[in-house]
Design an enzyme around this catalytic site. Structure first.
Site, PDB file in Angstrom:
ATOM      1  N   ILE A   1       0.881  -1.160   0.000  1.00  0.00           N
ATOM      2  CA  ILE A   1       0.000   0.000   0.000  1.00  0.00           C
ATOM      3  C   ILE A   1       0.926   1.219   0.000  1.00  0.00           C
ATOM      4  O   ILE A   1       2.084   1.110   0.382  1.00  0.00           O
ATOM      5  CB  ILE A   1      -0.956   0.016   1.219  1.00  0.00           C
ATOM      6  CG1 ILE A   1      -0.186  -0.163   2.528  1.00  0.00           C
ATOM      7  CG2 ILE A   1      -2.026  -1.043   1.056  1.00  0.00           C
ATOM      8  CD1 ILE A   1      -1.067  -0.185   3.764  1.00  0.00           C
ATOM      9  N   ASP A   2       0.432   2.345  -0.441  1.00  0.00           N
ATOM     10  CA  ASP A   2       1.364   3.460  -0.609  1.00  0.00           C
ATOM     11  C   ASP A   2       1.624   4.202   0.694  1.00  0.00           C
ATOM     12  O   ASP A   2       1.037   3.902   1.739  1.00  0.00           O
ATOM     13  CB  ASP A   2       0.919   4.405  -1.731  1.00  0.00           C
ATOM     14  CG  ASP A   2      -0.322   5.179  -1.380  1.00  0.00           C
ATOM     15  OD1 ASP A   2      -1.192   4.591  -0.743  1.00  0.00           O
ATOM     16  OD2 ASP A   2      -0.432   6.356  -1.744  1.00  0.00           O
ATOM     17  N   LYS A   3       2.542   5.108   0.642  1.00  0.00           N
ATOM     18  CA  LYS A   3       3.106   5.774   1.825  1.00  0.00           C
ATOM     19  C   LYS A   3       2.043   6.300   2.783  1.00  0.00           C
ATOM     20  O   LYS A   3       2.100   6.061   3.992  1.00  0.00           O
ATOM     21  CB  LYS A   3       4.015   6.916   1.365  1.00  0.00           C
ATOM     22  CG  LYS A   3       4.532   7.797   2.488  1.00  0.00           C
ATOM     23  CD  LYS A   3       5.333   8.969   1.927  1.00  0.00           C
ATOM     24  CE  LYS A   3       5.760   9.908   3.041  1.00  0.00           C
ATOM     25  NZ  LYS A   3       6.497  11.077   2.513  1.00  0.00           N
TER      26      LYS A   3
END
Length: 350
Positions: A163-165
């Site tokens: 999942i992104d930052k």
């Protein structure tokens, strides 16, 4: 050629990069001749890549690393004249050095085969451009540094998806090649359970719904993903949503992924007119609903300060354990920033 052998990785995130900022990197490219006879893609590549085994090609195809005309194919796909065959990876050709770093991990579950962590918002998952240290992978390397079976540089181990930052929530990490392959195929075959909580702009009209539309890179701005409703570009994507609670100008929803494209929830919710709250990349950091009163503007600013990221959390993750074959289902509490944001909107809506 050795690099290619070392980097084949059953990684669902390459094919199904659920809400990830990671890109794919092309390692090999071949164009079939005009006179090419029908030939399986694994045989086609074995003849063209020095030192590669057919079994490794088949593993790469199962993981989604083999593309024909930009579409992932199985190893039994038959190459036709002028087909464009590419081999892609989730990392550039030059591998980054991953240094173990003592970064706190919220470990939800761990055994000899895998671990599940609850990632905090703001933590980058994998080292890459601009973020070479301080990532989740660096933290995993530290946590497992005394495990002789785990080599953080071995792509057959580690992250199964991303999942992104600025998205928080649950991720599964494989501690051996068998677990990585098994879990990767579960993501590839869409048999996992993944539910997110999101706060979106606007009063979502329907109590529940299904969003379908191909997702791909924006034709002009490559930093953005977008929906191509006609299907000429992008890859098929399906998101199911359900309203949890309404607060007038924003809505708390649950989103369940049927597929897992880059930024899928963020792009699909924007597509139906409900951009994620404070999602800067897709315009959710602007005041999209409500009045023009100074008091309301200040309230929204306070909300943005309280949750300084897109309000998205990977809450539920379920899969079959690769060894015991038992179903595992994990649920996580919302992080503090989203919980406080919901309380703030509850009080305001009253």
């Amino acid at each position: 050629m050795e690099e290619f052998l070392d980097n084949i990785d059953i990684n669902e995130d390459l094919l199904l990069p659920e809400d990830s900022d990671q890109s794919m990197f092309e390692h090999y490219r071949f164009v079939a001749d005009k006179g090419q006879s029908l030939l399986r893609v694994d045989k086609f590549l074995v003849d063209r890549i020095e030192g590669i085994s057919r079994n490794r090609i088949q593993m790469a195809a199962d993981a989604g690393y083999i593309l024909v005309n930009d579409v992932p194919v199985k190893s039994n796909y038959k190459i036709k004249p002028l087909d464009l065959v590419t081999v892609v990876m989730d990392r550039p050709r030059r591998e980054l050095e991953i240094i173990p770093e003592d970064i706190p991990l919220n470990i939800v579950y761990e055994d000899d085969d895998l671990m599940v962590v609850n990632k905090s918002p703001g933590l980058v998952v994998h080292p890459g451009h601009g973020n070479y240290t301080g990532t989740l992978v660096n933290a995993i390397a530290w946590h497992l540094k005394d495990n002789p079976q785990f080599d953080v540089k071995d792509p057959r181990l580690g992250l199964v998806h991303r999942i992104d930052k600025d998205t928080s929530g649950l991720l599964v990490i494989a501690k051996n090649p068998e677990a990585k392959t098994n879990l990767g195929l579960q993501f590839f075959n869409k048999s996992t359970q993944r539910k997110y909580r999101a706060i979106v702009w606007g009063n979502v009209k329907e109590d529940e719904g299904r969003i379908e539309g191909n997702i791909g890179r924006h034709l002009r701005d490559k930093m953005l993903m977008t929906v191509f409703p006609e299907g000429d570009h992008g890859k098929p994507a399906v998101t199911h949503y359900r309203v949890i609670e309404r607060f007038g100008y924003v809505t708390l929803v649950e989103c369940q992924l049927e597929t897992g494209r880059t930024h899928q929830i963020r792009v699909h919710m924007k597509y139906i007119g409900h951009t994620l709250f404070n999602d800067e990349r897709y315009g959710g950091h602007e005041m999209l609903k409500g009045s023009t009163l100074a008091k309301y503007k200040q309230f929204i600013k306070n909300c943005f300060d309280l949750c300084p990221r897109q309000a998205l959390h990977a809450k539920t993750l379920g899969f079959i354990h690769p060894k015991t074959k038992k179903e595992l289902l994990f649920d996580s509490d919302l992080p503090e920033d989203m919980s406080l944001l919901i309380e703030k909107w509850k009080n305001y809506s009253k």
